[in-house]
Design a protein around this motif. Structure first.
Motif, PDB file in Angstrom:
ATOM      1  N   LEU A  59     -19.040 -33.920  13.113  1.00  0.00           N
ATOM      2  CA  LEU A  59     -20.451 -33.536  13.243  1.00  0.00           C
ATOM      3  C   LEU A  59     -21.144 -33.568  11.881  1.00  0.00           C
ATOM      4  O   LEU A  59     -22.299 -33.990  11.769  1.00  0.00           O
ATOM      5  N   GLY A  60     -20.434 -33.144  10.849  1.00  0.00           N
ATOM      6  CA  GLY A  60     -20.969 -33.215   9.494  1.00  0.00           C
ATOM      7  C   GLY A  60     -21.241 -34.651   9.071  1.00  0.00           C
ATOM      8  O   GLY A  60     -22.263 -34.950   8.436  1.00  0.00           O
ATOM      9  N   GLN A  61     -20.348 -35.563   9.454  1.00  0.00           N
ATOM     10  CA  GLN A  61     -20.550 -36.983   9.141  1.00  0.00           C
ATOM     11  C   GLN A  61     -21.795 -37.520   9.850  1.00  0.00           C
ATOM     12  O   GLN A  61     -22.560 -38.287   9.267  1.00  0.00           O
ATOM     13  N   LEU A  62     -21.981 -37.103  11.096  1.00  0.00           N
ATOM     14  CA  LEU A  62     -23.191 -37.510  11.816  1.00  0.00           C
ATOM     15  C   LEU A  62     -24.435 -37.057  11.067  1.00  0.00           C
ATOM     16  O   LEU A  62     -25.371 -37.840  10.864  1.00  0.00           O
ATOM     17  N   ARG A  63     -24.446 -35.804  10.685  1.00  0.00           N
ATOM     18  CA  ARG A  63     -25.614 -35.253   9.981  1.00  0.00           C
ATOM     19  C   ARG A  63     -25.837 -35.966   8.647  1.00  0.00           C
ATOM     20  O   ARG A  63     -26.974 -36.269   8.290  1.00  0.00           O
ATOM     21  N   ARG A  77     -22.626 -36.289  22.356  1.00  0.00           N
ATOM     22  CA  ARG A  77     -21.775 -36.640  21.207  1.00  0.00           C
ATOM     23  C   ARG A  77     -20.804 -35.504  20.903  1.00  0.00           C
ATOM     24  O   ARG A  77     -19.622 -35.737  20.656  1.00  0.00           O
ATOM     25  N   ARG A  78     -21.304 -34.280  20.915  1.00  0.00           N
ATOM     26  CA  ARG A  78     -20.440 -33.128  20.654  1.00  0.00           C
ATOM     27  C   ARG A  78     -19.334 -33.057  21.710  1.00  0.00           C
ATOM     28  O   ARG A  78     -18.164 -32.860  21.389  1.00  0.00           O
ATOM     29  N   ARG A  99     -28.415 -37.800  15.030  1.00  0.00           N
ATOM     30  CA  ARG A  99     -28.576 -36.591  15.835  1.00  0.00           C
ATOM     31  C   ARG A  99     -27.225 -36.112  16.369  1.00  0.00           C
ATOM     32  O   ARG A  99     -26.375 -36.909  16.737  1.00  0.00           O
ATOM     33  N   VAL A 100     -27.091 -34.796  16.421  1.00  0.00           N
ATOM     34  CA  VAL A 100     -25.931 -34.188  17.067  1.00  0.00           C
ATOM     35  C   VAL A 100     -26.396 -33.787  18.458  1.00  0.00           C
ATOM     36  O   VAL A 100     -27.099 -32.811  18.637  1.00  0.00           O
ATOM     37  N   THR A 101     -26.019 -34.599  19.438  1.00  0.00           N
ATOM     38  CA  THR A 101     -26.434 -34.350  20.819  1.00  0.00           C
ATOM     39  C   THR A 101     -25.303 -33.658  21.579  1.00  0.00           C
ATOM     40  O   THR A 101     -24.145 -33.659  21.142  1.00  0.00           O
ATOM     41  N   THR A 145     -24.416 -41.954  29.346  1.00  0.00           N
ATOM     42  CA  THR A 145     -24.652 -41.351  28.033  1.00  0.00           C
ATOM     43  C   THR A 145     -23.335 -41.193  27.279  1.00  0.00           C
ATOM     44  O   THR A 145     -23.277 -41.377  26.065  1.00  0.00           O
ATOM     45  N   VAL A 146     -22.280 -40.865  27.996  1.00  0.00           N
ATOM     46  CA  VAL A 146     -20.958 -40.759  27.374  1.00  0.00           C
ATOM     47  C   VAL A 146     -20.558 -42.122  26.821  1.00  0.00           C
ATOM     48  O   VAL A 146     -20.094 -42.232  25.677  1.00  0.00           O
ATOM     49  N   TYR A 147     -20.742 -43.181  27.602  1.00  0.00           N
ATOM     50  CA  TYR A 147     -20.382 -44.527  27.145  1.00  0.00           C
ATOM     51  C   TYR A 147     -21.198 -44.930  25.923  1.00  0.00           C
ATOM     52  O   TYR A 147     -20.672 -45.500  24.966  1.00  0.00           O
ATOM     53  N   ARG A 148     -22.497 -44.630  25.930  1.00  0.00           N
ATOM     54  CA  ARG A 148     -23.343 -44.937  24.767  1.00  0.00           C
ATOM     55  C   ARG A 148     -22.909 -44.117  23.554  1.00  0.00           C
ATOM     56  O   ARG A 148     -22.913 -44.616  22.423  1.00  0.00           O
ATOM     57  N   SER A 149     -22.531 -42.872  23.788  1.00  0.00           N
ATOM     58  CA  SER A 149     -22.070 -42.025  22.685  1.00  0.00           C
ATOM     59  C   SER A 149     -20.787 -42.583  22.078  1.00  0.00           C
ATOM     60  O   SER A 149     -20.646 -42.621  20.851  1.00  0.00           O
TER      61      SER A 149
END
Length: 154
Positions: A14-18, A28-29, A23-25, A62-66
């Motif tokens: 999550l830190g890498q995403l930020r 994604r989480r 976005r942390v959705t 959405t899971v597949y896109r994530s």
């Protein structure tokens, strides 16, 4: 899914995403948590089912896109498996428990996990002699397991 007391690998991801301005959705989480908690090899369908059980409001697409975006961002690794679905893992990191490469028996199709460091001497030689950078987590190495070899000699 839990959103407090995150596992170290999830918190790191999550830190890498930020850091990348992403976005942390919830999706994604949830995907990251499912991957971190997985004890086996999960394909996209398996991940979608587990996310649905934990976060029913997250749509399968959405899971597949994530998964695709997390892979493109270098946070999730995928391994191509001959004759089967691609499997996913959190990419190797200091906090990840899942740094391994895959072997697959071409007879019984079982998977075997090996530490990526077993392949480091091969990777070093490939880089030195060929200028080729090995991505040991990206594809399964094929061969025949000990049980199938023993069965073929009986």
């Amino acid at each position: 899914m839990r959103h407090t007391d995150e596992a170290p690998a999830v918190a790191e991801a999550l830190g890498q995403l930020r850091e990348k301005g992403e976005r942390v959705t919830a999706a994604r989480r949830a995907v990251l948590e499912v991957l971190d908690e997985a004890r086996g090899h999960l394909c996209a369908e398996d991940i979608a089912e587990r996310v649905d059980a934990a976060e029913p409001g997250v749509h399968r697409a959405t899971v597949y896109r994530s998964l695709q975006s997390l892979t493109e961002l270098g946070i999730v690794a995928h391994t191509h498996v001959p004759g089967s679905a691609t499997i996913y893992h959190l990419k190797h990191s200091a906090a990840s428990r899942h740094s391994h490469a895959h072997l697959q028996c071409t007879t019984c199709e079982r998977f075997f996990d090996i530490p990526t460091e077993w392949l480091e001497p091969l990777g070093d030689r490939m880089r030195d002699e060929l200028g080729f950078e090995l991505d040991a987590q990206h594809a399964a190495l094929l061969g025949t397991c000990a049980d199938c070899r023993a069965d073929s000699h009986s």
